[in-house]
Write a protein that holds these residues in place. Sequence first.
Motif, short mmCIF file in Angstrom:
data_model
loop_
_atom_site.label_atom_id
_atom_site.label_comp_id
_atom_site.label_asym_id
_atom_site.label_seq_id
_atom_site.Cartn_x
_atom_site.Cartn_y
_atom_site.Cartn_z
N CYS A 73 14.87 40.26 26.45
CA CYS A 73 14.76 38.89 26.95
C CYS A 73 13.88 38.12 25.96
O CYS A 73 12.84 38.62 25.53
CB CYS A 73 14.12 39.04 28.32
SG CYS A 73 13.67 37.59 29.11
N ARG A 74 14.32 36.90 25.55
CA ARG A 74 13.54 36.18 24.52
C ARG A 74 12.52 35.25 25.16
O ARG A 74 12.83 34.53 26.11
CB ARG A 74 14.47 35.33 23.65
CG ARG A 74 15.45 36.14 22.87
CD ARG A 74 16.04 35.31 21.74
NE ARG A 74 16.65 34.06 22.18
CZ ARG A 74 17.18 33.17 21.36
NH1 ARG A 74 17.15 33.36 20.06
NH2 ARG A 74 17.75 32.07 21.82
N PHE A 75 11.29 35.25 24.61
CA PHE A 75 10.27 34.32 25.07
C PHE A 75 10.33 33.09 24.16
O PHE A 75 10.24 33.21 22.93
CB PHE A 75 8.88 34.97 25.00
CG PHE A 75 7.75 34.04 25.36
CD1 PHE A 75 7.65 33.52 26.64
CD2 PHE A 75 6.80 33.66 24.42
CE1 PHE A 75 6.62 32.63 26.98
CE2 PHE A 75 5.77 32.79 24.75
CZ PHE A 75 5.69 32.28 26.03
N LEU A 76 10.52 31.90 24.74
CA LEU A 76 10.55 30.65 23.98
C LEU A 76 9.39 29.79 24.48
O LEU A 76 9.55 28.95 25.37
CB LEU A 76 11.89 29.95 24.17
CG LEU A 76 13.15 30.78 23.83
CD1 LEU A 76 14.43 30.00 24.14
CD2 LEU A 76 13.15 31.20 22.35
N GLY A 77 8.21 30.06 23.93
CA GLY A 77 6.98 29.41 24.40
C GLY A 77 6.70 28.11 23.67
O GLY A 77 7.24 27.84 22.58
N ASN A 78 5.86 27.30 24.32
CA ASN A 78 5.48 25.99 23.78
C ASN A 78 6.67 25.02 23.78
O ASN A 78 6.75 24.14 22.93
CB ASN A 78 4.91 26.14 22.36
CG ASN A 78 3.98 25.00 22.00
OD1 ASN A 78 3.35 24.41 22.88
ND2 ASN A 78 3.91 24.67 20.73
N VAL A 79 7.58 25.23 24.73
CA VAL A 79 8.74 24.34 24.89
C VAL A 79 8.75 23.85 26.33
O VAL A 79 8.83 24.67 27.25
CB VAL A 79 10.07 25.10 24.63
CG1 VAL A 79 11.25 24.12 24.77
CG2 VAL A 79 10.07 25.78 23.27
N GLU A 80 8.63 22.55 26.51
CA GLU A 80 8.62 22.01 27.87
C GLU A 80 10.01 21.48 28.21
O GLU A 80 10.50 20.56 27.55
CB GLU A 80 7.57 20.90 28.00
CG GLU A 80 7.50 20.36 29.40
CD GLU A 80 6.18 19.66 29.70
OE1 GLU A 80 5.19 19.86 28.97
OE2 GLU A 80 6.17 18.90 30.69
N VAL A 81 10.61 22.07 29.23
CA VAL A 81 11.92 21.60 29.65
C VAL A 81 11.74 20.27 30.39
O VAL A 81 10.84 20.13 31.21
CB VAL A 81 12.63 22.66 30.53
CG1 VAL A 81 13.90 22.09 31.15
CG2 VAL A 81 12.95 23.89 29.68
N SER A 86 16.40 18.84 27.44
CA SER A 86 16.73 18.28 28.77
C SER A 86 17.52 19.28 29.61
O SER A 86 18.09 20.25 29.09
CB SER A 86 17.52 16.99 28.60
OG SER A 86 18.81 17.30 28.12
N HIS A 87 17.60 18.97 30.89
CA HIS A 87 18.41 19.77 31.80
C HIS A 87 19.87 19.80 31.32
O HIS A 87 20.49 20.87 31.26
CB HIS A 87 18.31 19.17 33.22
CG HIS A 87 19.24 19.79 34.19
ND1 HIS A 87 19.10 21.08 34.65
CD2 HIS A 87 20.37 19.29 34.77
CE1 HIS A 87 20.08 21.35 35.49
NE2 HIS A 87 20.87 20.29 35.58
N ALA A 88 20.39 18.63 30.92
CA ALA A 88 21.80 18.56 30.50
C ALA A 88 22.02 19.44 29.27
O ALA A 88 23.05 20.11 29.15
CB ALA A 88 22.17 17.11 30.19
N GLU A 89 21.04 19.45 28.35
CA GLU A 89 21.20 20.29 27.15
C GLU A 89 21.21 21.77 27.52
O GLU A 89 22.00 22.55 26.99
CB GLU A 89 20.07 19.98 26.15
CG GLU A 89 20.32 18.65 25.45
CD GLU A 89 19.12 18.11 24.69
OE1 GLU A 89 19.34 17.34 23.75
OE2 GLU A 89 17.96 18.44 25.05
N LEU A 90 20.35 22.14 28.45
CA LEU A 90 20.36 23.56 28.87
C LEU A 90 21.73 23.91 29.46
O LEU A 90 22.28 24.98 29.21
CB LEU A 90 19.26 23.84 29.91
CG LEU A 90 17.83 23.84 29.41
CD1 LEU A 90 16.88 24.29 30.53
CD2 LEU A 90 17.64 24.75 28.20
N MET A 91 22.28 22.99 30.25
CA MET A 91 23.56 23.26 30.90
C MET A 91 24.69 23.44 29.86
O MET A 91 25.66 24.11 30.11
CB MET A 91 23.93 22.16 31.90
CG MET A 91 23.01 22.05 33.10
SD MET A 91 22.72 23.61 33.96
CE MET A 91 24.31 23.94 34.68
N GLU A 92 24.50 22.82 28.69
CA GLU A 92 25.52 22.99 27.64
C GLU A 92 25.43 24.36 26.98
O GLU A 92 26.41 24.87 26.46
CB GLU A 92 25.28 21.96 26.53
CG GLU A 92 26.01 20.67 26.71
CD GLU A 92 25.58 19.69 25.64
OE1 GLU A 92 25.39 20.08 24.47
OE2 GLU A 92 25.38 18.52 26.01
#
Length: 461
Positions: A73-81, A86-92
Amino acid sequence: MAGERPRVAIVGAGPAGAFAAASILRARGDADIDLFERLPTPWGLLRGGVAPDHQEIKRLEDTFDRQTLRRGCRFLGNVEVGTDVSHAELMEHYDAVVYATGAQTDKSLGIPGEDLPGSWAATSFVGWYNGHPDYRDLEFDLSAERAVVIGNGNVAADVIRILTLGPDELAQTDIADHALEALRASNVREVVVLGRRGPAQAAFTSAELRELGRLDGVALHVDPADAELDAVSREWLAADGTFTARKNVELLQAFAAREPDTGAARRIDLRFLCSPVEIRGEGRVEGVDVRRNAIVREEDGTLRARPVGDEVETIACGLVLRSVGYRAVPLPDVPFEERRYVLPNEAGRVLTPDGRPLPGVYTVGWIKRGPTGILGTNKRDADETVAALVEDLAAGTLAGARAPREAIDALLAERRPDLVSGDGWRAIAGQELERGRAEGRPRVKLASRAELLDAANAVRS
Ligand SMILES: Cc1cc2nc3c(=O)[nH]c(=O)nc-3n(C[C@H](O)[C@H](O)[C@H](O)COP(=O)(O)OP(=O)(O)OC[C@H]3O[C@@H](n4cnc5c(N)ncnc54)[C@H](O)[C@@H]3O)c2cc1C
Ligand SMILES: NC(=O)c1ccc[n+]([C@@H]2O[C@H](COP(=O)([O-])OP(=O)(O)OC[C@H]3O[C@@H](n4cnc5c(N)ncnc54)[C@H](OP(=O)(O)O)[C@@H]3O)[C@@H](O)[C@H]2O)c1
């Protein structure tokens, strides 16, 4: 998506996010999971909430590490959703998005003087002593002899201990260095704790309450009249009282029967059936006005505190910590239930305002069910959400990620060149543990964002 590895984004690397990741991997070993986290460090309140003198609990981070990051599982820290992506970008980019953002702020009391200098949400004090970078630069004035803590929950128990434990004891923990220094110079000798309801309704768990009565050099005072149950509570305890409520009443009555310990260096005074009505002072906190309450049983059976009489007592103090609960904040473009401060959901499936499941969007932890429950509660909760997610994956009801996997990495590299990876987090942890070994402490925390990012960056250069 057919035949491809499912891609899941979990937003928030706290206990709920970690339990969800582990649960997904158990059910779908082929899943690619990215754990987004706004801080450079994982594990949420396990690192930034659990009290430093409760180190045994912090060991859960080894389990999280083993069951998530060590399993790919990858940790992607220092990134604020919501800000960096954005939510829409995550959904893509993902087949499913699981919100596990916890409850990031405090519930307010709504009384005059709440915002006077010297009146703080326990949320801030906790973040400060635990080295949460958002609270690194706060300055707590600990020069007065008396502090007042409002609330009778386990967070209140934590802050009471931190205010009353001796600095030498605290120095053996991973408390943030800036907090240790300030607490060494603290003049606080007495902590008055206000419970709006009675001993039978205190929200402390019994182990935490018992611990308050066993602190070295600290006298615990409960007025025998306060420990005596009113008729409504007595009847409720006999008929419907939980095991914890009975145990708490037993403990509080035993505390009330203790001989006064006049030689103790510090003192905790647990008071019940009183509510703060105003925090007062000229330019800063000088006292809290409190009024007495009585317990009444509402028609729906709940026991509430109702003010009685109009006598007001002023408790002089220089510091107020309001420990009356945490509160979640909405995420941009994600449905939010304003009344309950949670994401509207059914068994973890996030719902649209008209009550239908929003395909591919899930929630877990405090943002799903509100700010209550111990660490283990989030495991059961995560299993429920993951069961829904896995069912939807199997049923093929998710829209499916449209962009190739590499595309999210390119987007994040552009938006957050200072993203902290799993290796970056290991570099932070390595430095903290090494400094800890040198000082005979479990770890010495890096507490500012700059220090954390410097340590994480050491693995890039
Ligand atoms: C002070 C305190 C002490 C506690 N002590 C104990 C204890 O001793 N024992 C026990 O069993 N339980 C304890 N608990 C309870 C336990 O910590 C909670 O049950 C648990 O942390 C809730 O998990 P969560 O993942 O929902 O929230 P959190 O732990 O708050 O995790 C949420 C994570 O999401 C991240 N996040 C938020 N917004 C975003 C965003 N927009 N983008 C990316 N990331 C985001 C946050 O930075 C955080 O890391 C304590 C709670 C508190 C408040
Ligand atoms: N060691 C541990 O296991 C540990 C440590 C810390 C936290 N936690 C967990 O984390 C969760 C959150 O803890 P918490 O302490 O923030 O919340 P909590 O358990 O909900 O306690 C909140 C306290 O604030 C009081 N309160 C609320 N509104 C008030 C008001 N307007 N005026 C006066 N008092 C008010 C509540 O009284 P009422 O009951 O009257 O509403 C209650 O005593 C809990 O589930 C807790 O067990 C666990």
